[in-house]
Design an enzyme around this catalytic site. Structure first.
Site, PDB file in Angstrom:
ATOM      1  N   GLU A 136      43.787  47.819  33.625  1.00 49.81           N
ATOM      2  CA  GLU A 136      42.770  47.330  34.840  1.00 49.81           C
ATOM      3  C   GLU A 136      43.824  46.647  35.810  1.00 49.81           C
ATOM      4  O   GLU A 136      43.419  46.399  36.863  1.00 49.81           O
ATOM      5  CB  GLU A 136      41.876  46.447  34.323  1.00 49.81           C
ATOM      6  CG  GLU A 136      42.085  45.220  33.656  1.00 49.81           C
ATOM      7  CD  GLU A 136      42.205  45.175  32.164  1.00 49.81           C
ATOM      8  OE1 GLU A 136      42.692  46.208  31.457  1.00 49.81           O
ATOM      9  OE2 GLU A 136      42.307  44.049  31.384  1.00 49.81           O
TER      10      GLU A 136
ATOM     11  N   PRO B 210      27.552  22.626  59.290  1.00 52.30           N
ATOM     12  CA  PRO B 210      28.471  22.587  58.302  1.00 52.30           C
ATOM     13  C   PRO B 210      29.677  22.947  58.641  1.00 52.30           C
ATOM     14  O   PRO B 210      30.822  22.448  58.350  1.00 52.30           O
ATOM     15  CB  PRO B 210      27.804  23.276  56.956  1.00 52.30           C
ATOM     16  CG  PRO B 210      26.277  23.375  57.514  1.00 52.30           C
ATOM     17  CD  PRO B 210      26.239  23.393  58.940  1.00 52.30           C
TER      18      PRO B 210
ATOM     19  N   CYS C 222      42.744  46.439  24.839  1.00 56.69           N
ATOM     20  CA  CYS C 222      43.479  45.292  24.252  1.00 56.69           C
ATOM     21  C   CYS C 222      42.971  44.897  23.157  1.00 56.69           C
ATOM     22  O   CYS C 222      42.826  45.577  21.956  1.00 56.69           O
ATOM     23  CB  CYS C 222      43.909  44.022  25.063  1.00 56.69           C
ATOM     24  SG  CYS C 222      45.297  43.175  24.564  1.00 56.69           S
TER      25      CYS C 222
ATOM     26  N   HIS D 169      46.511  46.616  29.231  1.00 56.65           N
ATOM     27  CA  HIS D 169      45.508  46.345  30.214  1.00 56.65           C
ATOM     28  C   HIS D 169      45.774  47.105  31.452  1.00 56.65           C
ATOM     29  O   HIS D 169      46.429  46.894  32.673  1.00 56.65           O
ATOM     30  CB  HIS D 169      45.307  44.900  30.733  1.00 56.65           C
ATOM     31  CG  HIS D 169      45.090  43.783  29.591  1.00 56.65           C
ATOM     32  ND1 HIS D 169      43.879  43.480  29.499  1.00 56.65           N
ATOM     33  CD2 HIS D 169      45.840  43.348  28.789  1.00 56.65           C
ATOM     34  CE1 HIS D 169      43.613  42.614  28.441  1.00 56.65           C
ATOM     35  NE2 HIS D 169      45.048  42.156  28.032  1.00 56.65           N
TER      36      HIS D 169
ATOM     37  N   LYS E  38      37.790  33.672  49.974  1.00 60.70           N
ATOM     38  CA  LYS E  38      39.218  33.654  50.687  1.00 60.70           C
ATOM     39  C   LYS E  38      40.094  34.620  50.290  1.00 60.70           C
ATOM     40  O   LYS E  38      40.824  35.058  50.946  1.00 60.70           O
ATOM     41  CB  LYS E  38      39.816  32.105  50.446  1.00 60.70           C
ATOM     42  CG  LYS E  38      39.095  30.913  51.180  1.00 60.70           C
ATOM     43  CD  LYS E  38      39.982  29.835  50.871  1.00 60.70           C
ATOM     44  CE  LYS E  38      40.031  29.357  49.450  1.00 60.70           C
ATOM     45  NZ  LYS E  38      39.486  28.111  49.001  1.00 60.70           N
TER      46      LYS E  38
ATOM     47  N   GLU F 213      44.669  37.693  13.332  1.00 58.77           N
ATOM     48  CA  GLU F 213      44.095  36.763  14.301  1.00 58.77           C
ATOM     49  C   GLU F 213      42.836  36.149  13.725  1.00 58.77           C
ATOM     50  O   GLU F 213      42.223  35.125  13.850  1.00 58.77           O
ATOM     51  CB  GLU F 213      43.842  37.246  15.648  1.00 58.77           C
ATOM     52  CG  GLU F 213      43.531  36.352  16.836  1.00 58.77           C
ATOM     53  CD  GLU F 213      43.076  36.817  18.035  1.00 58.77           C
ATOM     54  OE1 GLU F 213      43.274  38.299  18.330  1.00 58.77           O
ATOM     55  OE2 GLU F 213      42.737  36.314  18.929  1.00 58.77           O
TER      56      GLU F 213
HETATM   57  N1  GLN Z   1      43.711  38.255  20.922  1.00 56.71           N
HETATM   58  C1  GLN Z   1      44.259  39.468  20.788  1.00 56.71           C
HETATM   59  C2  GLN Z   1      45.812  39.293  20.941  1.00 56.71           C
HETATM   60  O1  GLN Z   1      46.270  38.330  21.213  1.00 56.71           O
HETATM   61  C3  GLN Z   1      44.118  40.523  22.081  1.00 56.71           C
HETATM   62  C4  GLN Z   1      44.251  39.836  23.397  1.00 56.71           C
HETATM   63  C5  GLN Z   1      43.695  40.657  24.574  1.00 56.71           C
HETATM   64  O2  GLN Z   1      42.768  41.029  24.374  1.00 56.71           O
HETATM   65  N2  GLN Z   1      44.162  40.296  25.780  1.00 56.71           N
HETATM   66  O3  GLN Z   1      46.667  39.986  20.432  1.00 56.71           O
END
Ligand code: GLN
Length: 531
Positions: free
Chosen positions: A508, A191, A381, A506, A18, A405
């Protein structure tokens, strides 16, 4: 022109595309000179699609104003070039939250609050919200889920009412499936008939039908569906499996779908637009047969978890006259010992984004191999954060270096939460578009973007720790781009390497068919040089 509304619903099964059909309609109307936008209503209760597990639900796409959304918004942007915002995405959870907030403010004056009319009115208000801006000729609304789902009912009731109120200014495009039964050697329309009956039973007569099919449908089948479903013959089109989703708009145009929508709405049809730039992209896409093999290293096994990265790579491939072949490699399986064997078949390696510790050591093994062997490498990222961490450990000799992290007690917190975000955890992520200034002109990034100031979308909590910047730069990893207000490092690059770039943002999310992201173009160009 008054804003017109096009609703896109789906029946029989999910995953019919969609989002692609909604995007294609948007593209075709744009080509006729109309201003359009596309919005999505998801029937689930979550208020923040950004919290959905990518392994279950696919990637979390991010709007410029920082909303984590369903991946279909990525299609809308890649096809039409529009930039989506919070206003383009809605969920049942948010609709309810807003009704409950109104109740708490006493706005219902003690009335009993019900699905009909209060929830349906709120859905209607949200559907019409972008139309009220008077910017758009058409607002295309995709309804998630499938007709027959309990969750979809309030949305269908809202559409029924809007169609009734708006008359010709609203149409419903219904997407269904025509299965092929191998044993019988037949394509089956039943269907579809049932699915349309489902819509009719809640008072909606679809205006157009798009029949998804793996095999070409004869005129006879289209006619049969038209007559059984009360739909004009020129309003039934087929959407056959095609080699690329980017062929769908052309296929829809060839069958006159956009013209049929305009006719239904009483709008003069005019000439069929040539779709010049789109067709030349498709031509390059089709004729790029020389392969470039890219490894995508990540921890989510679902292909859709990296949807925008994959599409950005394919699109960048076409602009480099290459057919990008992506091999997904689970980073949990990569070690220092097998990295060479695992990655040597690939001309370039993407280190994917992600959350949590799982698979990060494998990502670093992959990065080490690529760094030492001059393999074009693109860290996105978390991928960038792991490039930094690997470099700290293996080049700067900072044993146990990590992102906070992954290791709360790391002695070298090369990636960490910034002071002002420390107590905010949930919801404190940097999400949405931020400016970035390229300060090192002698860099792959500047060569690619050809401008000093960029704006790219983020979605992360952790950041490069600037206390270590001087050490990194002395050893050859340069912070080539930073946020002009906060000095946060947004891009790192390794000097003297063929192509080794990590972005905290990002790219992308900002790469469309007609305006591919410069970093993806440059990465594929570097990876293509090898062969
Ligand atoms: N986990 C990482 C952060 O919070 C990277 C997050 C991600 O790749 N979008 O900074």
């Amino acid at each position: 022109m008054e804003t017109k509304y096009i609703f896109v619903t789906g029946g029989v099964v999910s995953s019919l595309g969609k989002g692609i059909i909604s995007s294609s309609i948007g593209k075709l109307l744009q080509a006729r000179g109309y201003n359009i936008t596309v919005q999505k209503f998801d029937p689930y209760i979550n208020t923040d699609p950004g919290r959905l597990n990518p392994n279950e639900h696919g990637e979390c796409y991010v709007t410029i104003d920082g909303m984590g959304t369903d991946l279909d918004l990525g299609h809308y942007e890649r096809f039409t070039g529009i930039q989506t915002t919070k206003a383009n995405t809605h969920t049942t959870g948010r609709i309810y939250a807003s009704v409950i907030a109104k109740e708490n403010r006493g706005e219902y004056f003690g009335k009993t609050i019900q699905v009909v009319p209060h929830i349906t009115d709120e859905i209607k208000r949200n559907i019409k919200m972008m139309g009220k801006q008077k910017k758009f000729d058409f607002v295309i609304t995709e309804i998630g889920g499938t007709v027959g789902d309990i969750e979809s009912l309030p949305y269908l009731e809202a559409i029924r009412q809007l169609k009734w109120e708006m008359g010709k200014n609203a149409v419903c495009v219904h997407l269904t499936y025509i299965p092929y039964l191998k044993a019988a050697g037949e394509l089956k329309t039943k269907p579809t008939q049932h699915s349309v009956k489902g819509l009719q039973s809640v008072g909606i007569q679809p205006d157009l039908l798009v029949l998804r099919t793996e095999k070409h449908l004869s005129q006879g089948i289209l006619k049969k569906v038209a007559s059984f479903c009360n739909v004009d013959e020129d309003c039934v089109v087929q959407s056959e499996d095609l080699p690329s989703i980017y062929e769908v708009p052309v296929n829809m145009q060839n069958q006159g779908m956009d013209a049929a929508i305009l006719r239904k709405m009483g709008i003069e049809v005019g000439e069929t637009p040539a779709l010049g730039p789109w067709r030349s992209f498709l031509e390059r896409f089709k004729t790029s047969t020389k392969e470039v093999k890219i490894a995508l290293v990540g921890k989510y096994d679902l292909q859709d978890a990296y949807k925008s990265i994959r599409e950005s790579l394919f699109i960048a491939g076409a602009y480099n006259d290459r057919k990008v072949v992506i091999k997904y490699i689970n980073s949990e399986k990569i070690t220092d010992d097998n990295a060479a064997e695992t990655l040597s078949p690939y001309a370039g390696v993407v280190i994917g984004p992600g959350f949590g510790e799982k698979g990060t050591e494998g990502k670093m093994s992959a990065i080490k191999y690529c760094r030492e062997n001059n393999v074009p490498t693109f860290g996105i990222c978390l991928g960038m954060q792991m490039m930094v961490t690997e470099f700290a450990r293996n080049v700067l000799g900072l044993k146990g270096a990590n992102s906070r992290e992954m290791d709360e007690k790391t002695p070298y917190n090369v990636i960490d939460v910034m002071e002002d975000q420390k107590n905010l955890y949930d919801g404190a992520m940097r999400v949405g578009a931020y400016d970035c200034l390229i300060q090192t002109k002698n860099s792959k990034t500047y060569e690619a973007y050809k401008t000093e100031k960029l704006s790219e979308r983020h979605r992360h909590l952790y950041e490069f720790n600037n206390e270590y910047l001087a050490d990194f730069e002395k050893a050859g990893m340069i912070g080539v781009g930073k946020n002009p207000e906060t000095d946060l490092i947004e891009i790192v690059e390794l000097q003297g390497h063929k192509w080794f770039v990590g972005t905290q943002f990002h790219p992308e999310y900002n790469s469309t068919v007609l305006k591919p992201n410069p970093l993806f173009l440059s990465f594929i160009a570097a990876a293509s040089e090898k062969d």
